[in-house]
Scaffold this motif. Sequence first.
Motif, PDB file in Angstrom:
ATOM      1  N   UNK A   1      -0.976  -5.862   9.724  1.00 40.79           N
ATOM      2  CA  UNK A   1      -2.230  -6.351  10.275  1.00 40.79           C
ATOM      3  C   UNK A   1      -2.059  -7.235  11.487  1.00 40.79           C
ATOM      4  N   UNK A   2      -0.976  -8.023  11.516  1.00 40.03           N
ATOM      5  CA  UNK A   2      -0.766  -8.963  12.623  1.00 40.03           C
ATOM      6  C   UNK A   2      -0.043  -8.313  13.794  1.00 40.03           C
ATOM      7  N   UNK A   3       1.062  -7.624  13.501  1.00 39.57           N
ATOM      8  CA  UNK A   3       1.892  -7.069  14.571  1.00 39.57           C
ATOM      9  C   UNK A   3       1.684  -5.575  14.771  1.00 39.57           C
ATOM     10  N   UNK A   4       0.899  -4.932  13.918  1.00 40.14           N
ATOM     11  CA  UNK A   4       0.718  -3.484  14.006  1.00 40.14           C
ATOM     12  C   UNK A   4      -0.133  -3.069  15.182  1.00 40.14           C
ATOM     13  N   UNK A   5       0.192  -1.910  15.739  1.00 41.81           N
ATOM     14  CA  UNK A   5      -0.597  -1.356  16.839  1.00 41.81           C
ATOM     15  C   UNK A   5      -1.820  -0.630  16.295  1.00 41.81           C
ATOM     16  N   UNK A   6      -2.786  -0.406  17.166  1.00 42.61           N
ATOM     17  CA  UNK A   6      -4.013   0.295  16.754  1.00 42.61           C
ATOM     18  C   UNK A   6      -3.707   1.716  16.291  1.00 42.61           C
ATOM     19  N   UNK A   7      -2.718   2.347  16.927  1.00 38.58           N
ATOM     20  CA  UNK A   7      -2.363   3.721  16.554  1.00 38.58           C
ATOM     21  C   UNK A   7      -1.857   3.773  15.119  1.00 38.58           C
ATOM     22  N   UNK A   8      -0.979   2.828  14.776  1.00 38.43           N
ATOM     23  CA  UNK A   8      -0.424   2.795  13.417  1.00 38.43           C
ATOM     24  C   UNK A   8      -1.509   2.465  12.402  1.00 38.43           C
ATOM     25  N   UNK A   9      -2.395   1.560  12.752  1.00 37.39           N
ATOM     26  CA  UNK A   9      -3.485   1.199  11.834  1.00 37.39           C
ATOM     27  C   UNK A   9      -4.397   2.395  11.572  1.00 37.39           C
ATOM     28  N   UNK A  10      -4.647   3.198  12.605  1.00 38.98           N
ATOM     29  CA  UNK A  10      -5.485   4.386  12.431  1.00 38.98           C
ATOM     30  C   UNK A  10      -4.800   5.421  11.540  1.00 38.98           C
ATOM     31  N   UNK A  11      -3.475   5.497  11.641  1.00 42.27           N
ATOM     32  CA  UNK A  11      -2.719   6.479  10.854  1.00 42.27           C
ATOM     33  C   UNK A  11      -2.509   6.052   9.411  1.00 42.27           C
ATOM     34  N   UNK A  12      -2.727   4.785   9.125  1.00 43.90           N
ATOM     35  CA  UNK A  12      -2.415   4.251   7.802  1.00 43.90           C
ATOM     36  C   UNK A  12      -3.591   4.407   6.847  1.00 43.90           C
ATOM     37  N   UNK A  13      -3.283   4.252   5.573  1.00 42.85           N
ATOM     38  CA  UNK A  13      -4.333   4.240   4.552  1.00 42.85           C
ATOM     39  C   UNK A  13      -4.613   2.827   4.064  1.00 42.85           C
ATOM     40  N   UNK A  14      -3.783   1.866   4.496  1.00 38.12           N
ATOM     41  CA  UNK A  14      -3.976   0.473   4.100  1.00 38.12           C
ATOM     42  C   UNK A  14      -3.404  -0.421   5.187  1.00 38.12           C
ATOM     43  N   UNK A  15      -4.061  -1.520   5.457  1.00 39.99           N
ATOM     44  CA  UNK A  15      -3.584  -2.481   6.456  1.00 39.99           C
ATOM     45  C   UNK A  15      -3.221  -3.782   5.747  1.00 39.99           C
ATOM     46  N   UNK A  16      -2.012  -4.235   5.979  1.00 40.03           N
ATOM     47  CA  UNK A  16      -1.500  -5.452   5.342  1.00 40.03           C
ATOM     48  C   UNK A  16      -1.853  -6.642   6.230  1.00 40.03           C
ATOM     49  N   UNK A  17      -2.839  -7.422   5.824  1.00 39.16           N
ATOM     50  CA  UNK A  17      -3.396  -8.456   6.696  1.00 39.16           C
ATOM     51  C   UNK A  17      -2.388  -9.536   7.057  1.00 39.16           C
ATOM     52  N   UNK A  18      -1.508  -9.918   6.094  1.00 34.79           N
ATOM     53  CA  UNK A  18      -0.588 -11.029   6.361  1.00 34.79           C
ATOM     54  C   UNK A  18       0.842 -10.591   6.656  1.00 34.79           C
ATOM     55  N   UNK A  19       1.086  -9.286   6.783  1.00 35.72           N
ATOM     56  CA  UNK A  19       2.422  -8.744   7.086  1.00 35.72           C
ATOM     57  C   UNK A  19       3.484  -9.192   6.085  1.00 35.72           C
ATOM     58  N   UNK A  20       3.103  -9.442   4.862  1.00 35.70           N
ATOM     59  CA  UNK A  20       4.033  -9.964   3.845  1.00 35.70           C
ATOM     60  C   UNK A  20       4.251  -8.900   2.775  1.00 35.70           C
ATOM     61  N   UNK A  21       5.530  -8.531   2.567  1.00 39.14           N
ATOM     62  CA  UNK A  21       5.852  -7.508   1.572  1.00 39.14           C
ATOM     63  C   UNK A  21       5.395  -7.916   0.178  1.00 39.14           C
ATOM     64  N   UNK A  22       5.457  -9.199  -0.114  1.00 38.67           N
ATOM     65  CA  UNK A  22       5.053  -9.675  -1.445  1.00 38.67           C
ATOM     66  C   UNK A  22       3.591  -9.347  -1.728  1.00 38.67           C
ATOM     67  N   UNK A  23       2.777  -9.251  -0.677  1.00 34.79           N
ATOM     68  CA  UNK A  23       1.369  -8.910  -0.863  1.00 34.79           C
ATOM     69  C   UNK A  23       1.216  -7.478  -1.370  1.00 34.79           C
ATOM     70  N   UNK A  24       2.100  -6.578  -0.929  1.00 31.52           N
ATOM     71  CA  UNK A  24       2.054  -5.197  -1.418  1.00 31.52           C
ATOM     72  C   UNK A  24       2.314  -5.168  -2.911  1.00 31.52           C
ATOM     73  N   UNK A  25       3.316  -5.936  -3.351  1.00 29.56           N
ATOM     74  CA  UNK A  25       3.650  -5.987  -4.779  1.00 29.56           C
ATOM     75  C   UNK A  25       2.481  -6.576  -5.568  1.00 29.56           C
ATOM     76  N   UNK A  26       1.855  -7.616  -5.009  1.00 31.12           N
ATOM     77  CA  UNK A  26       0.684  -8.203  -5.672  1.00 31.12           C
ATOM     78  C   UNK A  26      -0.453  -7.186  -5.773  1.00 31.12           C
TER      79      UNK A  26
END
Length: 505
Positions: free
Chosen positions: A255-280
Amino acid sequence: NWSVSGDPTEGALLTLAAKANYWREVLERGEPRVGEFPFDSVRKRMTVITEHNQKLYAYTKGAPDIVLGLCSEIMSGGKVSPLTEEMRQELLRVNEAMAAKALRVIALAYKPVNKREQANQEEYVEKDLVFLGLVGMIDPPRPAAVKAIRVCREAGIRPVMITGDHQVTAEAIARDMGFPLEGKGILTGTELDQMTDEELVAQVEDISVYARVSPNHKLRIVKAWKKRGHVVAMTGDGVNDAPAVKEADIGIAMGKTGTDVTKEASSMILADDDFATIVAAVEEGRGIYDNIRKFIRYLLSCNIGEVLTMFLAALVGVPLPLLPIQILWVNLVTDGLPAMALGVDHSDPDIMKRKPRHPKESVFSGGLAGKILGRGIQIGLGTLLVFMLAYYLSDGNLVLSRTMAFTTLVFSQLFHVFECRSERHSPWELGFFGNRYLVIAVSLSVIMQLAVIYLPALQPIFKTAALNGLHWLIILAVSGGRTMLTGLYYLLFATAKKAGKPAYQ
């Protein structure tokens, strides 16, 4: 207080320069940038061209092994001298030593651009550079990320580290984060290029870390995992990561460092760029799915009990145990409130120690259908048993018999709702007060049930009669007998466990 905005590597280099009293804004006023060859994962370097006193200079930074291959001279002690092969090997050894300390190492070089007309030619500018030095920076793993890696492995989720860093740096970071590196635990992009897709598919489950990789490698890795039948999640931030993110079953953009292209291609955007958030998020998702199963288990088993009560009574030829208004009361009050409370129940304490379920798995899998049917039959038979017992012992007092059957059905469901909180643990293990909403819902249901039994104003409406102690003893024995027996077993088991003896002895 200073803080870095943007790419952390660039921020670290700016910080290093600022500590030496070199400020970007000041330098750019006296030596403006006139050209640039941007960084990409294939070149593994970038170059900017500046102008000072009508002369052009090229400054290059990138992977040490790449930049060193472009250098023919070295600056040492303020003097420029030829870069010998011995010096080159020594610099590579220093790079390896720094990388072994989990440092991300970047080489710096420069060159006066004498031919202005060739300043836009990459092949000319990035050749015969003057080597300036190596810069090491560390991005220590967050404690939450280290814990998240461990939790992932316990949950049956296989984390894989894919990085453009040097192999030694990647290996050091991977060890700090707890990645298994036994056997062929790490693979470089060069080695990956030499493997066919079939070879990669055969070995992909044995590899935990990929170093010096390009976006094309990431796409191959994702496809290899999918060919092995796994559900794959892929994180990415750059434009070149978009194909791999799109190919994955679950594409996750930063969410922080991602480009618009990658965000469009993704199915989920990680707002805080923290891997621990994915596990949560995985834990939260498992909890929500469990709560759906709890809700279904409770409502279906209760409804089966109600249907069986009426159906079996008609079969054996006894009067109907429940009146329509009583059934409506059960469905609106006793079923509804506890069922909604189950929807916000806490997760099991060991929810992240289970293996992932198959995406095509039925919601009734894991024996849930049998539990629903078994408990529904038990509720129906128990309710009918109490009705028939009361009917014959009271010499055909239909109002009293229906009141006891009505109350047995209600309390059977209220006892059962605590059993529905977990498919793996008894309510005695979890405790009866862990879900305050459920406690409130059950308490309200009990109070309202007592009201329709004992309040004279409601008795004519619901066709009920007051119950005495013996009636309650029968009702509670039938409706709560199973829960009490499991509590007794748990008490014996817990006592035996503390004493270090089997519970059955």
